[in-house]
Design a protein around this motif. Structure first.
Motif, PDB file in Angstrom:
ATOM      1  N   TYR A 178       1.400  -7.717 -14.784  1.00 48.50           N
ATOM      2  CA  TYR A 178       1.317  -7.291 -13.390  1.00 48.50           C
ATOM      3  C   TYR A 178      -0.130  -7.047 -12.993  1.00 48.50           C
ATOM      4  O   TYR A 178      -0.559  -7.405 -11.882  1.00 48.50           O
ATOM      5  CB  TYR A 178       2.151  -6.024 -13.186  1.00 48.50           C
ATOM      6  N   SER A 180      -2.794  -8.530 -14.203  1.00 44.86           N
ATOM      7  CA  SER A 180      -3.418  -9.844 -14.012  1.00 44.86           C
ATOM      8  C   SER A 180      -3.025 -10.448 -12.667  1.00 44.86           C
ATOM      9  O   SER A 180      -3.874 -10.991 -11.939  1.00 44.86           O
ATOM     10  CB  SER A 180      -3.005 -10.778 -15.156  1.00 44.86           C
ATOM     11  N   ALA A 181      -1.746 -10.341 -12.322  1.00 46.00           N
ATOM     12  CA  ALA A 181      -1.267 -10.896 -11.053  1.00 46.00           C
ATOM     13  C   ALA A 181      -1.881 -10.172  -9.856  1.00 46.00           C
ATOM     14  O   ALA A 181      -2.240 -10.800  -8.841  1.00 46.00           O
ATOM     15  CB  ALA A 181       0.257 -10.811 -10.998  1.00 46.00           C
ATOM     16  N   ASP A 184      -5.481 -11.259  -9.226  1.00 42.10           N
ATOM     17  CA  ASP A 184      -5.515 -12.553  -8.552  1.00 42.10           C
ATOM     18  C   ASP A 184      -5.089 -12.432  -7.085  1.00 42.10           C
ATOM     19  O   ASP A 184      -5.675 -13.068  -6.204  1.00 42.10           O
ATOM     20  CB  ASP A 184      -4.605 -13.557  -9.267  1.00 42.10           C
ATOM     21  N   TYR A 185      -4.060 -11.616  -6.832  1.00 38.60           N
ATOM     22  CA  TYR A 185      -3.589 -11.460  -5.451  1.00 38.60           C
ATOM     23  C   TYR A 185      -4.692 -10.889  -4.563  1.00 38.60           C
ATOM     24  O   TYR A 185      -4.976 -11.416  -3.476  1.00 38.60           O
ATOM     25  CB  TYR A 185      -2.353 -10.549  -5.393  1.00 38.60           C
TER      26      TYR A 185
END
Length: 286
Positions: A178, A180-181, A184-185
């Motif tokens: 989460y 990492s995501a 990026d978001y």
């Protein structure tokens, strides 16, 4: 998420709720901070930690003060997170000013981070507090990336207390995915709003979960080719120097605030929430 942006990517790591966020019965504040500081040293990360002075007193002034001294000895910066971490939406300007002054506890911090990132829910309050902070030599600490780590930590402590090793291991794995995501978001959001990726400011909390996975969190940033910089360096970017005119009751990340100020449309549904099983862990079934 790397590519052409890689050579310019920088991030300032910040840690809220020093000297420790959570129940002392669930973890040793000294051990949690020792693991955080060891990782920051190993990865050469110039962190700013934000102190809640009341927490220093609650965990024991001797222990709390000792932890803060360890941060200073490690060459890290300490900011002000107010005296008791209240929701300033519920306070008068005079009460907020008192919280800020009492939060200093004899220190002279450069940065103040508002509890819950509530920077003033009315223009009058926002502007009055901004003027007060400027008069005391403060800069407002921003943040552009968060991971709702306190939600994960709440469930994590329950798992550790129950000896639920399978769940705690699964949670750590999902928390890192989460994280990492979310990196990026928010990088994508900020590029959309500003036309480039500014220096990012990562918000973490001084808790057991982060101490157990801090090495992996820092490695995630390194693998995305971020360079660690001070909060001062990050906020020297033009995006942060523009006057803050966004009035909100919520504690949004700065990418959303920049979008509001610039009338840039975005789809907030693209930001995912923490997994439901983690949010609901240990809660009674309806």
């Amino acid at each position: 998420s790397i590519g052409i942006f890689a050579q310019d990517r920088t991030v300032a790591i910040t840690v809220d709720d020093l000297p420790y966020a959570g129940d002392q019965a669930a973890a040793s504040p000294a051990a949690v901070n020792a693991k955080l500081l060891a990782a920051f040293s190993a990865h050469h990360v110039p962190v700013t930690g934000f102190v809640i002075q009341k927490r220093v007193e609650e965990i024991g002034t001797a222990l709390g003060t000792s932890i803060l001294k360890d941060w200073i000895a490690a060459g890290l910066d300490l900011g002000n997170h107010t005296y008791s971490h209240p929701d300033i939406n519920d306070l008068t300007v005079e009460q907020i000013e008192d919280e800020i002054v009492r939060g200093e506890a004899g220190r002279k911090p450069t940065f103040l981070r508002f509890p819950f990132n509530h920077t003033g829910d009315t223009k009058a309050k926002h502007d009055a507090i901004a003027a007060f902070l400027a008069g005391r030599g403060y800069k407002v600490a921003t943040c552009t990336i968060d991971t709702s780590d306190y939600e994960f930590n709440n469930a994590y402590l329950k798992m550790l207390a129950k000896g639920d090793d399978a769940s705690s291991q699964k949670l750590r794995t999902e928390y890192l995915a989460y994280t990492s995501a979310e990196i990026d978001y928010y990088a994508g959001l900020n590029r959309k709003v500003l036309g480039y990726e500014p220096p990012e400011v990562m918000l973490l909390h001084d808790n057991r979960l982060n101490s157990d996975v801090i090495e992996q969190i820092l490695t995630i940033f390194e693998e995305k080719q971020y360079k660690f910089v001070t909060l001062e360096t990050a906020q020297s970017d033009a995006a942060y120097r523009a006057p803050d005119t966004f009035i909100t009751k919520s504690g949004q990340m700065w990418g959303y605030r920049w979008a509001g100020e610039r009338n840039v449309k975005y789809d907030g549904r693209l930001e995912t929430d923490p997994p439901e099983w983690i949010l609901n862990y240990g809660k009674p079934k309806p």
